[in-house]
Motif scaffolding. Sequence first.
Motif, short mmCIF file in Angstrom:
data_model
loop_
_atom_site.label_atom_id
_atom_site.label_comp_id
_atom_site.label_asym_id
_atom_site.label_seq_id
_atom_site.Cartn_x
_atom_site.Cartn_y
_atom_site.Cartn_z
N LEU A 101 -13.90 -4.19 -14.96
CA LEU A 101 -13.00 -3.70 -13.91
C LEU A 101 -11.63 -4.38 -13.90
CD1 LEU A 101 -15.38 -3.30 -10.84
CD2 LEU A 101 -14.34 -1.52 -12.23
N GLN A 102 -11.43 -5.40 -14.72
CA GLN A 102 -10.16 -6.13 -14.67
C GLN A 102 -8.98 -5.24 -15.01
OE1 GLN A 102 -10.93 -9.46 -17.20
NE2 GLN A 102 -11.82 -10.67 -15.55
N TYR A 103 -9.12 -4.43 -16.01
CA TYR A 103 -8.03 -3.52 -16.39
C TYR A 103 -7.73 -2.54 -15.27
CZ TYR A 103 -5.75 0.47 -18.55
OH TYR A 103 -4.90 1.50 -18.83
N TYR A 104 -8.76 -1.97 -14.70
CA TYR A 104 -8.55 -0.95 -13.67
C TYR A 104 -7.99 -1.54 -12.38
CZ TYR A 104 -11.16 2.07 -16.76
OH TYR A 104 -11.56 2.81 -17.84
N GLY A 105 -8.35 -2.77 -12.06
CA GLY A 105 -7.81 -3.42 -10.86
C GLY A 105 -6.30 -3.51 -10.91
N ALA A 106 -5.77 -3.89 -12.05
CA ALA A 106 -4.31 -3.98 -12.20
C ALA A 106 -3.67 -2.59 -12.15
CB ALA A 106 -3.97 -4.67 -13.52
N CYS A 107 -4.32 -1.62 -12.75
CA CYS A 107 -3.78 -0.25 -12.76
C CYS A 107 -3.73 0.34 -11.35
CB CYS A 107 -4.62 0.64 -13.66
SG CYS A 107 -4.48 0.23 -15.41
N PHE A 108 -4.76 0.08 -10.55
CA PHE A 108 -4.78 0.64 -9.21
C PHE A 108 -3.74 0.00 -8.29
CE2 PHE A 108 -8.88 2.62 -10.23
CZ PHE A 108 -8.70 3.85 -9.62
N MET A 109 -3.17 -1.13 -8.69
CA MET A 109 -2.09 -1.73 -7.90
C MET A 109 -0.84 -0.84 -7.91
SD MET A 109 -3.20 -4.25 -6.32
CE MET A 109 -1.68 -4.90 -5.68
N MET A 110 -0.75 0.07 -8.87
CA MET A 110 0.37 1.02 -8.92
C MET A 110 0.41 1.91 -7.67
SD MET A 110 2.47 0.83 -11.42
CE MET A 110 3.20 2.45 -11.37
N PHE A 111 -0.71 2.01 -6.98
CA PHE A 111 -0.76 2.81 -5.76
C PHE A 111 0.24 2.28 -4.73
CE2 PHE A 111 -4.88 5.36 -5.40
CZ PHE A 111 -4.89 5.65 -6.74
N GLU A 112 0.55 1.00 -4.80
CA GLU A 112 1.40 0.37 -3.81
C GLU A 112 2.89 0.66 -4.01
OE1 GLU A 112 0.10 -0.85 -1.10
OE2 GLU A 112 -1.85 -0.38 -1.99
N VAL A 113 3.25 1.40 -5.05
CA VAL A 113 4.66 1.75 -5.29
C VAL A 113 5.24 2.48 -4.08
CG1 VAL A 113 6.15 3.24 -6.68
CG2 VAL A 113 4.51 1.74 -7.79
N SER A 114 4.47 3.36 -3.50
CA SER A 114 4.97 4.16 -2.37
C SER A 114 5.15 3.32 -1.11
CB SER A 114 4.03 5.32 -2.10
OG SER A 114 2.74 4.85 -1.78
N THR A 115 4.50 2.17 -1.03
CA THR A 115 4.60 1.33 0.17
C THR A 115 6.03 0.84 0.39
OG1 THR A 115 2.32 0.65 -0.16
CG2 THR A 115 3.63 -0.70 1.33
N LEU A 116 6.75 0.55 -0.67
CA LEU A 116 8.15 0.13 -0.56
C LEU A 116 8.96 1.18 0.20
CD1 LEU A 116 10.61 -1.66 -1.37
CD2 LEU A 116 10.72 -0.27 -3.44
N PHE A 117 8.83 2.43 -0.21
CA PHE A 117 9.58 3.50 0.43
C PHE A 117 9.09 3.78 1.85
CE2 PHE A 117 9.85 4.33 -4.15
CZ PHE A 117 11.21 4.16 -4.31
N LEU A 118 7.79 3.59 2.08
CA LEU A 118 7.24 3.78 3.42
C LEU A 118 7.83 2.75 4.39
CD1 LEU A 118 5.29 5.14 5.40
CD2 LEU A 118 3.55 3.53 4.63
N ASN A 119 7.92 1.50 3.96
CA ASN A 119 8.48 0.46 4.83
C ASN A 119 9.95 0.74 5.15
OD1 ASN A 119 6.07 -0.91 4.97
ND2 ASN A 119 6.54 -2.24 3.25
N ILE A 120 10.71 1.18 4.15
CA ILE A 120 12.12 1.52 4.39
C ILE A 120 12.20 2.71 5.35
CG2 ILE A 120 14.22 2.40 3.31
CD1 ILE A 120 13.39 0.80 0.79
N HIS A 121 11.34 3.70 5.14
CA HIS A 121 11.31 4.90 5.99
C HIS A 121 11.06 4.52 7.45
CE1 HIS A 121 10.94 9.27 6.26
NE2 HIS A 121 9.92 9.09 7.07
N LEU A 122 10.08 3.66 7.67
CA LEU A 122 9.75 3.24 9.03
C LEU A 122 10.88 2.42 9.65
CD1 LEU A 122 5.99 2.34 8.55
CD2 LEU A 122 6.94 4.37 9.63
N SER A 123 11.53 1.59 8.85
CA SER A 123 12.66 0.80 9.35
C SER A 123 13.82 1.72 9.75
CB SER A 123 13.15 -0.18 8.29
OG SER A 123 12.14 -1.13 8.03
N LEU A 124 14.10 2.74 8.94
CA LEU A 124 15.17 3.68 9.28
C LEU A 124 14.84 4.44 10.56
CD1 LEU A 124 16.04 5.05 5.73
CD2 LEU A 124 17.46 3.56 7.16
N GLU A 125 13.56 4.78 10.76
CA GLU A 125 13.15 5.44 12.01
C GLU A 125 13.35 4.51 13.20
OE1 GLU A 125 9.16 6.91 11.80
OE2 GLU A 125 9.76 8.69 10.68
N ASP A 126 12.97 3.24 13.04
CA ASP A 126 13.14 2.27 14.14
C ASP A 126 14.61 2.10 14.51
OD1 ASP A 126 10.44 1.87 14.33
OD2 ASP A 126 10.43 0.00 13.18
#
Length: 137
Positions: free
Chosen positions: A14-39
């Motif tokens: 699972l070591q290889y897949y664990g690192a690959c699934f971290m790519m899911f967090e790419v959208s979190t950067l834009f989500l945080n900016i989106h929420l900040s702009l809303e605030d």
Amino acid sequence: MAFGVYLLSFAPFLQYYGACFMMFEVSTLFLNIHLSLEDLGLQDAIMYFINGTALVSSFFFARIVYGTILSINVWKGIASSEIPINPLISVFVKLANLTLMGLSYYWFSVIIVTAKRNALDADLIRALDEMENRKEE
């Protein structure tokens, strides 16, 4: 569940897949900016639109497209693993993967519905403004 998957990521298969699934967090950067702009009340700013487009795009490509491909590879890897895997671990990993992907598909559908609603609201507001301008003339 996430902590259990994290602990299992130290298993060799699972070591290889664990690192690959971290790519899911790419959208979190834009989500945080989106929420900040809303605030800050900047929903009408062009930055809000650009960031929203980046959020939807990154979510789609990282979680839906890449995540689906990666999930298929995880399932194939577990099925054809040359390393002996405890059946309980195999079931847990598959269940966690199904949960993660199910949530990703659900949240993407929510994002699309929200984006459509916001676009329709903007069009409605624009149309009402145009009607008001015509009345004033």
